[in-house]
Design a protein around this motif. Structure first.
Motif, PDB file in Angstrom:
ATOM      1  N   PHE A 146      -5.716  -7.182 -12.816  1.00 50.21           N
ATOM      2  CA  PHE A 146      -6.607  -8.314 -12.578  1.00 50.21           C
ATOM      3  C   PHE A 146      -6.157  -9.075 -11.334  1.00 50.21           C
ATOM      4  O   PHE A 146      -4.959  -9.143 -11.028  1.00 50.21           O
ATOM      5  N   GLU A 147      -7.117  -9.637 -10.648  1.00 51.76           N
ATOM      6  CA  GLU A 147      -6.822 -10.502  -9.497  1.00 51.76           C
ATOM      7  C   GLU A 147      -7.301 -11.914  -9.812  1.00 51.76           C
ATOM      8  O   GLU A 147      -8.487 -12.158  -9.994  1.00 51.76           O
ATOM      9  N   TYR A 148      -6.349 -12.845  -9.892  1.00 52.43           N
ATOM     10  CA  TYR A 148      -6.647 -14.265 -10.076  1.00 52.43           C
ATOM     11  C   TYR A 148      -6.548 -14.972  -8.726  1.00 52.43           C
ATOM     12  O   TYR A 148      -5.901 -14.484  -7.792  1.00 52.43           O
ATOM     13  N   GLN A 149      -7.169 -16.121  -8.641  1.00 52.20           N
ATOM     14  CA  GLN A 149      -7.020 -16.979  -7.470  1.00 52.20           C
ATOM     15  C   GLN A 149      -6.376 -18.284  -7.917  1.00 52.20           C
ATOM     16  O   GLN A 149      -6.880 -18.963  -8.811  1.00 52.20           O
ATOM     17  N   THR A 150      -5.258 -18.634  -7.309  1.00 54.92           N
ATOM     18  CA  THR A 150      -4.566 -19.861  -7.677  1.00 54.92           C
ATOM     19  C   THR A 150      -3.903 -20.450  -6.436  1.00 54.92           C
ATOM     20  O   THR A 150      -4.260 -20.102  -5.310  1.00 54.92           O
ATOM     21  N   LEU A 151      -2.946 -21.338  -6.646  1.00 51.86           N
ATOM     22  CA  LEU A 151      -2.229 -21.965  -5.555  1.00 51.86           C
ATOM     23  C   LEU A 151      -0.747 -21.613  -5.646  1.00 51.86           C
ATOM     24  O   LEU A 151      -0.217 -21.388  -6.727  1.00 51.86           O
ATOM     25  N   LEU A 152      -0.105 -21.572  -4.510  1.00 53.91           N
ATOM     26  CA  LEU A 152       1.353 -21.480  -4.447  1.00 53.91           C
ATOM     27  C   LEU A 152       1.863 -22.794  -3.880  1.00 53.91           C
ATOM     28  O   LEU A 152       1.426 -23.228  -2.807  1.00 53.91           O
ATOM     29  N   GLN A 162       9.565 -12.829   3.735  1.00 56.46           N
ATOM     30  CA  GLN A 162       8.742 -11.726   4.247  1.00 56.46           C
ATOM     31  C   GLN A 162       7.339 -12.253   4.516  1.00 56.46           C
ATOM     32  O   GLN A 162       6.473 -12.237   3.630  1.00 56.46           O
ATOM     33  N   PRO A 163       7.097 -12.752   5.715  1.00 55.62           N
ATOM     34  CA  PRO A 163       5.812 -13.407   6.028  1.00 55.62           C
ATOM     35  C   PRO A 163       4.588 -12.521   5.817  1.00 55.62           C
ATOM     36  O   PRO A 163       3.484 -13.045   5.630  1.00 55.62           O
ATOM     37  N   ASP A 164       4.755 -11.193   5.847  1.00 59.32           N
ATOM     38  CA  ASP A 164       3.594 -10.312   5.688  1.00 59.32           C
ATOM     39  C   ASP A 164       3.074 -10.278   4.254  1.00 59.32           C
ATOM     40  O   ASP A 164       1.952  -9.819   4.018  1.00 59.32           O
ATOM     41  N   LEU A 165       3.869 -10.722   3.307  1.00 61.51           N
ATOM     42  CA  LEU A 165       3.427 -10.747   1.914  1.00 61.51           C
ATOM     43  C   LEU A 165       2.549 -11.969   1.692  1.00 61.51           C
ATOM     44  O   LEU A 165       2.999 -13.103   1.852  1.00 61.51           O
ATOM     45  N   TYR A 224       2.556 -11.758  -7.603  1.00 58.18           N
ATOM     46  CA  TYR A 224       2.515 -10.587  -8.478  1.00 58.18           C
ATOM     47  C   TYR A 224       3.228 -10.921  -9.777  1.00 58.18           C
ATOM     48  O   TYR A 224       4.281 -11.585  -9.767  1.00 58.18           O
ATOM     49  N   GLY A 225       2.673 -10.463 -10.912  1.00 57.93           N
ATOM     50  CA  GLY A 225       3.324 -10.723 -12.178  1.00 57.93           C
ATOM     51  C   GLY A 225       3.170  -9.591 -13.180  1.00 57.93           C
ATOM     52  O   GLY A 225       2.052  -9.117 -13.404  1.00 57.93           O
ATOM     53  N   GLN A 226       4.290  -9.144 -13.718  1.00 61.14           N
ATOM     54  CA  GLN A 226       4.288  -8.187 -14.820  1.00 61.14           C
ATOM     55  C   GLN A 226       5.668  -8.222 -15.466  1.00 61.14           C
ATOM     56  O   GLN A 226       6.629  -7.673 -14.939  1.00 61.14           O
ATOM     57  N   ASP A 227       5.779  -8.912 -16.624  1.00 50.68           N
ATOM     58  CA  ASP A 227       7.077  -9.123 -17.267  1.00 50.68           C
ATOM     59  C   ASP A 227       8.079  -9.685 -16.267  1.00 50.68           C
ATOM     60  O   ASP A 227       9.230  -9.247 -16.181  1.00 50.68           O
ATOM     61  N   GLY A 228       7.644 -10.683 -15.548  1.00 51.76           N
ATOM     62  CA  GLY A 228       8.411 -11.269 -14.453  1.00 51.76           C
ATOM     63  C   GLY A 228       7.430 -11.581 -13.343  1.00 51.76           C
ATOM     64  O   GLY A 228       6.228 -11.336 -13.472  1.00 51.76           O
ATOM     65  N   TYR A 229       7.923 -12.110 -12.235  1.00 52.28           N
ATOM     66  CA  TYR A 229       6.993 -12.445 -11.151  1.00 52.28           C
ATOM     67  C   TYR A 229       7.656 -12.306  -9.798  1.00 52.28           C
ATOM     68  O   TYR A 229       8.887 -12.290  -9.662  1.00 52.28           O
ATOM     69  N   LEU A 230       6.798 -12.213  -8.787  1.00 59.50           N
ATOM     70  CA  LEU A 230       7.223 -12.171  -7.385  1.00 59.50           C
ATOM     71  C   LEU A 230       6.351 -13.139  -6.611  1.00 59.50           C
ATOM     72  O   LEU A 230       5.124 -13.003  -6.620  1.00 59.50           O
ATOM     73  N   PHE A 231       6.973 -14.134  -5.966  1.00 60.67           N
ATOM     74  CA  PHE A 231       6.252 -15.132  -5.176  1.00 60.67           C
ATOM     75  C   PHE A 231       6.822 -15.147  -3.757  1.00 60.67           C
ATOM     76  O   PHE A 231       8.008 -15.427  -3.568  1.00 60.67           O
ATOM     77  N   PRO A 232       6.010 -14.877  -2.744  1.00 68.58           N
ATOM     78  CA  PRO A 232       6.498 -14.942  -1.362  1.00 68.58           C
ATOM     79  C   PRO A 232       6.365 -16.349  -0.791  1.00 68.58           C
ATOM     80  O   PRO A 232       5.263 -16.881  -0.678  1.00 68.58           O
ATOM     81  N   ARG A 233       7.493 -16.962  -0.478  1.00 71.24           N
ATOM     82  CA  ARG A 233       7.502 -18.305   0.097  1.00 71.24           C
ATOM     83  C   ARG A 233       8.056 -18.258   1.518  1.00 71.24           C
ATOM     84  O   ARG A 233       8.547 -17.228   1.972  1.00 71.24           O
ATOM     85  N   ALA A 234       8.008 -19.374   2.202  1.00 75.16           N
ATOM     86  CA  ALA A 234       8.502 -19.422   3.568  1.00 75.16           C
ATOM     87  C   ALA A 234      10.014 -19.243   3.622  1.00 75.16           C
ATOM     88  O   ALA A 234      10.548 -18.712   4.607  1.00 75.16           O
ATOM     89  N   ASP A 235      10.712 -19.679   2.581  1.00 78.11           N
ATOM     90  CA  ASP A 235      12.177 -19.594   2.594  1.00 78.11           C
ATOM     91  C   ASP A 235      12.705 -18.296   2.004  1.00 78.11           C
ATOM     92  O   ASP A 235      13.716 -17.757   2.457  1.00 78.11           O
ATOM     93  N   HIS A 236      12.032 -17.779   0.972  1.00 78.91           N
ATOM     94  CA  HIS A 236      12.474 -16.570   0.284  1.00 78.91           C
ATOM     95  C   HIS A 236      11.285 -15.888  -0.373  1.00 78.91           C
ATOM     96  O   HIS A 236      10.242 -16.502  -0.589  1.00 78.91           O
ATOM     97  N   VAL A 237      11.485 -14.623  -0.713  1.00 79.42           N
ATOM     98  CA  VAL A 237      10.629 -13.991  -1.714  1.00 79.42           C
ATOM     99  C   VAL A 237      11.355 -14.184  -3.037  1.00 79.42           C
ATOM    100  O   VAL A 237      12.496 -13.749  -3.209  1.00 79.42           O
ATOM    101  N   VAL A 238      10.703 -14.882  -3.953  1.00 80.39           N
ATOM    102  CA  VAL A 238      11.337 -15.273  -5.205  1.00 80.39           C
ATOM    103  C   VAL A 238      10.924 -14.310  -6.312  1.00 80.39           C
ATOM    104  O   VAL A 238       9.730 -14.107  -6.552  1.00 80.39           O
ATOM    105  N   ILE A 239      11.911 -13.727  -6.984  1.00 79.44           N
ATOM    106  CA  ILE A 239      11.649 -12.885  -8.141  1.00 79.44           C
ATOM    107  C   ILE A 239      12.271 -13.566  -9.350  1.00 79.44           C
ATOM    108  O   ILE A 239      13.456 -13.909  -9.357  1.00 79.44           O
ATOM    109  N   GLY A 240      11.462 -13.819 -10.369  1.00 80.65           N
ATOM    110  CA  GLY A 240      11.944 -14.531 -11.548  1.00 80.65           C
ATOM    111  C   GLY A 240      11.245 -14.049 -12.795  1.00 80.65           C
ATOM    112  O   GLY A 240      10.494 -13.072 -12.779  1.00 80.65           O
ATOM    113  N   GLY A 241      11.490 -14.781 -13.886  1.00 78.99           N
ATOM    114  CA  GLY A 241      10.842 -14.454 -15.133  1.00 78.99           C
ATOM    115  C   GLY A 241      11.813 -14.174 -16.253  1.00 78.99           C
ATOM    116  O   GLY A 241      11.699 -13.167 -16.947  1.00 78.99           O
ATOM    117  N   THR A 242      12.806 -15.024 -16.412  1.00 76.29           N
ATOM    118  CA  THR A 242      13.711 -14.879 -17.545  1.00 76.29           C
ATOM    119  C   THR A 242      13.577 -16.078 -18.468  1.00 76.29           C
ATOM    120  O   THR A 242      13.128 -17.149 -18.043  1.00 76.29           O
TER     121      THR A 242
END
Length: 362
Positions: free
Chosen positions: A205-211, A282-285, A289-307
């Motif tokens: 699924f593709e949702y539209q939200t804010l970062l 990684q500015p190109d991202l 993305y989310g599946q049993d965790g998440y990946l968020f591309p920010r200006a400072d880091h690509v953040v992977i979380g979900g614990t």
């Protein structure tokens, strides 16, 4: 039918020994619901605004508007000119911003700077995550709408807010809450026959939200507050009586998050530890993305979380957990072997309230 475009695959290069590559924070979860109400204690008018779990940033402007309205009603029968805000996280600072609009002299008391708070460590997706609202559905509708609208209006104004698609393998409970409570605020998800990434063959699924990027957002908030004359005082309170006796202001806004567990003896509060792996930016991202965790591309880091560690009240990162997080998301992109998801991953089953949690350490 045109082929589904393939989006950029993240670079999962990760060294857990790099300073700042692994961080941890503790969500201020509250059983039954968050607390947003007022009481008078020992001659002080106290407004409580805490217990928002993993949705503090998401709900912040909406809750702050409620705090402002509660204080405005109080001012019709009181002549107070100053207010103390307890907590320099997102709840405290957005409340302070709204209270300055009432012409009040605002002082923020906190044992941490904004950059040291849990809010600063948050991933940043706008979604109603890990928060309960039993019996408060009507109130939450207004909070959600105000919060989203305020964030949306701040896009392009230096607050670190952007529109982003979020790709999920299954429906996102955190965004479905928004669709159910406030239809039309965000678009419904678009079903995809195949996720638009290399290594993905399954539907999604593709949702539209804010970062909302916390380092940018909180730094901008702090700078704006200081420019408007808000004073920040470094102070640690030992108890509720310490607060009531040592704070001179007659109006107090309690945005202490997990601190309310001790300061207000709130037994409904439960610490939920979350850990994050911080990959290089990684500015190109340009997607979440989310599946049993998440990946968020920010200006400072690509953040992977979900614990999700219930009852764990420390901010000590675990490098092996961070490596597991990266390895798991990496496997979803076909970059690593797929393994069973460790028990430490979220999401909480069916988003059910957390009952009978371990006794938290204080």
């Amino acid at each position: 039918m045109p082929a589904t475009p393939t989006l950029v695959t993240p670079d999962f290069t990760f060294d857990p020994d790099t300073p700042g590559a692994c961080i941890a924070g503790v969500r201020p979860y509250r059983n039954s619901s968050y607390r947003l109400d007022a009481e008078t204690i020992a001659g002080k008018f106290v407004v409580h605004n805490y217990g928002h779990g993993g949705a503090g940033i998401t709900l912040s402007w909406g809750c702050a508007a409620k705090v402002r309205d509660i204080v405005a009603r109080h001012l019709t029968v009181a002549n107070d000119k100053a207010v103390a805000v307890l907590g320099a996280g997102v709840m405290g600072m957005t409340a302070a911003s709204q209270l300055t609009d009432l012409g009040l002299k605002v002082t923020i008391y906190s044992d941490r700077s904004p950059a040291e708070t849990t809010s600063f460590k948050a991933g940043g997706q706008w979604a109603v995550s890990v928060v309960e609202f039993q019996g408060k559905e009507a109130e939450l509708k207004g909070i959600i709408k105000t919060a989203f609208t305020t964030f949306e209006e701040s896009i392009g104004k230096g607050f670190g807010v952007s529109r982003q698609p979020n790709y999920t393998a299954t429906r996102s409970h955190n965004l479905e809450i928004v669709l159910q409570l406030v239809p039309g605020l965000i678009p419904p998800p678009v079903p995809l026959p195949r996720m638009p990434f290399e290594g993905h063959a399954r539907a999604g699924f593709e949702y539209q939200t804010l970062l909302i990027e916390p380092p940018i957002f909180l730094s901008k908030l702090e700078a704006d507050l200081r420019a408007r004359g808000v004073t920040f005082v470094r102070k640690k309170f030992a108890s509720r009586s310490d607060v009531l006796n040592s704070v001179a202001q007659k109006m107090i806004i309690n945005c202490t998050g997990l601190g309310a567990m001790m300061l207000w003896s709130d037994t409904k509060m439960v610490p939920i530890k979350g850990q994050l792996a911080m990959l290089p930016a990684q500015p190109d991202l340009q997607y979440l993305y989310g599946q049993d965790g998440y990946l968020f591309p920010r200006a400072d880091h690509v953040v992977i979380g979900g614990t999700f560690e219930v009852g764990v009240n420390d901010e000590i990162p675990n490098r092996s957990v961070c490596q597991d997080l990266v390895r798991h998301i990496k496997s979803q992109f076909g970059q690593a072997p797929i393994k069973p998801v460790p028990d430490i991953h979220i999401h909480h089953p069916d988003h059910a309230p957390i009952v009978n949690p371990p006794i938290p350490e204080v």
